[in-house]
Motif scaffolding. Sequence first.
Motif, mmCIF file in Angstrom:
data_model
loop_
_atom_site.group_PDB
_atom_site.id
_atom_site.type_symbol
_atom_site.label_atom_id
_atom_site.label_comp_id
_atom_site.label_asym_id
_atom_site.label_seq_id
_atom_site.Cartn_x
_atom_site.Cartn_y
_atom_site.Cartn_z
ATOM 1 N N PHE A 158 0.856 -1.178 0.000
ATOM 2 C CA PHE A 158 0.000 0.000 0.000
ATOM 3 C C PHE A 158 0.899 1.237 0.000
ATOM 4 O O PHE A 158 1.633 1.474 0.968
ATOM 5 N N ILE A 159 0.853 2.007 -1.089
ATOM 6 C CA ILE A 159 1.670 3.212 -1.219
ATOM 7 C C ILE A 159 0.730 4.404 -1.290
ATOM 8 O O ILE A 159 -0.244 4.389 -2.052
ATOM 9 N N ALA A 160 1.008 5.424 -0.485
ATOM 10 C CA ALA A 160 0.036 6.508 -0.357
ATOM 11 C C ALA A 160 0.672 7.884 -0.427
ATOM 12 O O ALA A 160 1.837 8.093 -0.060
ATOM 13 N N LEU A 161 -0.134 8.825 -0.901
ATOM 14 C CA LEU A 161 0.152 10.265 -0.807
ATOM 15 C C LEU A 161 -1.023 10.909 -0.088
ATOM 16 O O LEU A 161 -2.178 10.709 -0.471
ATOM 17 N N PHE A 162 -0.708 11.687 0.942
ATOM 18 C CA PHE A 162 -1.730 12.435 1.666
ATOM 19 C C PHE A 162 -1.367 13.912 1.644
ATOM 20 O O PHE A 162 -0.256 14.294 2.021
ATOM 21 N N LEU A 163 -2.299 14.732 1.210
ATOM 22 C CA LEU A 163 -2.062 16.170 1.120
ATOM 23 C C LEU A 163 -2.342 16.820 2.476
ATOM 24 O O LEU A 163 -3.323 17.527 2.684
ATOM 25 N N GLY A 164 -1.436 16.570 3.410
ATOM 26 C CA GLY A 164 -1.564 17.083 4.766
ATOM 27 C C GLY A 164 -0.522 16.442 5.655
ATOM 28 O O GLY A 164 0.313 15.647 5.208
ATOM 29 N N ASP A 165 -0.569 16.763 6.936
ATOM 30 C CA ASP A 165 0.443 16.230 7.849
ATOM 31 C C ASP A 165 0.050 14.853 8.377
ATOM 32 O O ASP A 165 -1.073 14.373 8.179
ATOM 33 N N SER A 166 0.991 14.220 9.068
ATOM 34 C CA SER A 166 0.791 12.841 9.505
ATOM 35 C C SER A 166 -0.269 12.730 10.594
ATOM 36 O O SER A 166 -0.960 11.707 10.687
ATOM 37 N N GLU A 167 -0.418 13.758 11.414
ATOM 38 C CA GLU A 167 -1.422 13.706 12.475
ATOM 39 C C GLU A 167 -2.827 13.585 11.889
ATOM 40 O O GLU A 167 -3.625 12.754 12.334
ATOM 41 N N ARG A 168 -3.108 14.400 10.884
ATOM 42 C CA ARG A 168 -4.432 14.323 10.259
ATOM 43 C C ARG A 168 -4.592 13.020 9.485
ATOM 44 O O ARG A 168 -5.669 12.429 9.452
ATOM 45 N N LEU A 169 -3.519 12.564 8.846
ATOM 46 C CA LEU A 169 -3.579 11.298 8.122
ATOM 47 C C LEU A 169 -3.932 10.148 9.057
ATOM 48 O O LEU A 169 -4.785 9.306 8.736
ATOM 49 N N LEU A 170 -3.271 10.093 10.210
ATOM 50 C CA LEU A 170 -3.541 9.013 11.160
ATOM 51 C C LEU A 170 -4.987 9.048 11.636
ATOM 52 O O LEU A 170 -5.617 7.997 11.829
ATOM 53 N N SER A 171 -5.531 10.251 11.791
ATOM 54 C CA SER A 171 -6.927 10.384 12.180
ATOM 55 C C SER A 171 -7.851 9.848 11.086
ATOM 56 O O SER A 171 -8.804 9.110 11.364
ATOM 57 N N VAL A 172 -7.548 10.208 9.840
ATOM 58 C CA VAL A 172 -8.350 9.733 8.705
ATOM 59 C C VAL A 172 -8.294 8.211 8.614
ATOM 60 O O VAL A 172 -9.324 7.537 8.434
ATOM 61 N N MET A 173 -7.095 7.657 8.741
ATOM 62 C CA MET A 173 -6.926 6.217 8.590
ATOM 63 C C MET A 173 -7.590 5.438 9.723
ATOM 64 O O MET A 173 -8.164 4.364 9.507
ATOM 65 N N SER A 174 -7.523 5.961 10.924
ATOM 66 C CA SER A 174 -8.120 5.244 12.057
ATOM 67 C C SER A 174 -9.635 5.171 11.930
ATOM 68 O O SER A 174 -10.265 4.207 12.393
ATOM 69 N N LYS A 175 -10.220 6.165 11.271
ATOM 70 C CA LYS A 175 -11.669 6.182 11.099
ATOM 71 C C LYS A 175 -12.114 5.414 9.847
ATOM 72 O O LYS A 175 -13.147 4.741 9.860
ATOM 73 N N SER A 176 -11.328 5.515 8.787
ATOM 74 C CA SER A 176 -11.767 4.991 7.493
ATOM 75 C C SER A 176 -11.162 3.641 7.119
ATOM 76 O O SER A 176 -11.795 2.860 6.405
ATOM 77 N N PHE A 177 -9.930 3.388 7.550
ATOM 78 C CA PHE A 177 -9.245 2.170 7.106
ATOM 79 C C PHE A 177 -8.351 1.638 8.240
ATOM 80 O O PHE A 177 -7.148 1.483 8.068
ATOM 81 N N PRO A 178 -8.929 1.346 9.399
ATOM 82 C CA PRO A 178 -8.112 0.887 10.532
ATOM 83 C C PRO A 178 -7.475 -0.476 10.295
ATOM 84 O O PRO A 178 -6.491 -0.831 10.948
ATOM 85 N N GLU A 179 -8.035 -1.244 9.353
ATOM 86 C CA GLU A 179 -7.512 -2.595 9.089
ATOM 87 C C GLU A 179 -6.034 -2.592 8.694
ATOM 88 O O GLU A 179 -5.327 -3.572 8.933
ATOM 89 N N LEU A 180 -5.570 -1.500 8.091
ATOM 90 C CA LEU A 180 -4.163 -1.464 7.671
ATOM 91 C C LEU A 180 -3.237 -1.341 8.875
ATOM 92 O O LEU A 180 -2.075 -1.759 8.799
ATOM 93 N N GLY A 181 -3.718 -0.763 9.952
ATOM 94 C CA GLY A 181 -2.886 -0.628 11.145
ATOM 95 C C GLY A 181 -1.765 0.390 10.981
ATOM 96 O O GLY A 181 -0.654 0.187 11.502
ATOM 97 N N LEU A 182 -2.047 1.480 10.275
ATOM 98 C CA LEU A 182 -1.018 2.492 10.044
ATOM 99 C C LEU A 182 -0.543 3.089 11.357
ATOM 100 O O LEU A 182 -1.346 3.468 12.209
ATOM 101 N N LYS A 183 0.782 3.199 11.503
ATOM 102 C CA LYS A 183 1.397 3.769 12.702
ATOM 103 C C LYS A 183 2.138 5.061 12.348
ATOM 104 O O LYS A 183 2.481 5.291 11.192
#
Length: 237
Positions: free
Chosen positions: A177-202
């Motif tokens: 899984f390769i990603a680009l997020f137009l924002g900082d990591s804090e907001r990205l982690l928030s988005v991922m925890s709500k939308s795609f927690p299965e990936l377990g992004l840290k």
Amino acid sequence: MFNLRSIHVDVASETAWVQAGATLGEVYYRINEKSKTHGFPAGVCPTVGVGGHFSGGGYGNMMRKYGLSVDNIVDAQLVDVEGRLLDRKSMGEDLFWAIRGGGGASFGVVVSYKIKLVHVPETVTVFRVVKTLEENATEIVHAWQHVADKLDNDLFIRLILDVVNGTNGQKTGRASFIALFLGDSERLLSVMSKSFPELGLKKSDCNETTWLQSVLFWTNFPLGTADDVLLSRNLKL
């Protein structure tokens, strides 16, 4: 055509004239020279030529927010069969549509495009997370299929599936899984925890960088590589 490679960026109007022989890497670099908060939605391979890429539509990792490259072309210069140099007004809207992905035929020789620049933040975040079958890749891919089109428009995740040697010497499936997020990591982690927690992004998976450096990351260059490598037409990718 490869000698027609000039690029003129006008930050005030948020546009640029790009000749058809320029590469995507050259376009990205020249935009970044003038502005750190502008970019252009196009492909992730910097050695691809503008002419072929734009005429085919222009798929890239900012398409969820800004569409294809052709959605951001506002004018063009084309030489027709009679040798006339036409712009959007003189060629008409039908031909202008056709040269922006409207078909595989040759409608003339496009010598330059006027593109609309898009806004990018000073800090973007990229990640590359790899899961094998033994790490629940099947379940994670299944989850991704159901959320990929519903994620925040600032987030683009590419999935690559292949076969590799597992830790036990046997072949196994791998999902990258390769990603680009137009924002900082804090907001990205928030988005991922709500939308795609299965990936377990840290947090440790996330790399904050500039938009131009993100292009290099997607081309498998290490972050911190000199930006001007994008000007090379002989990259070993």
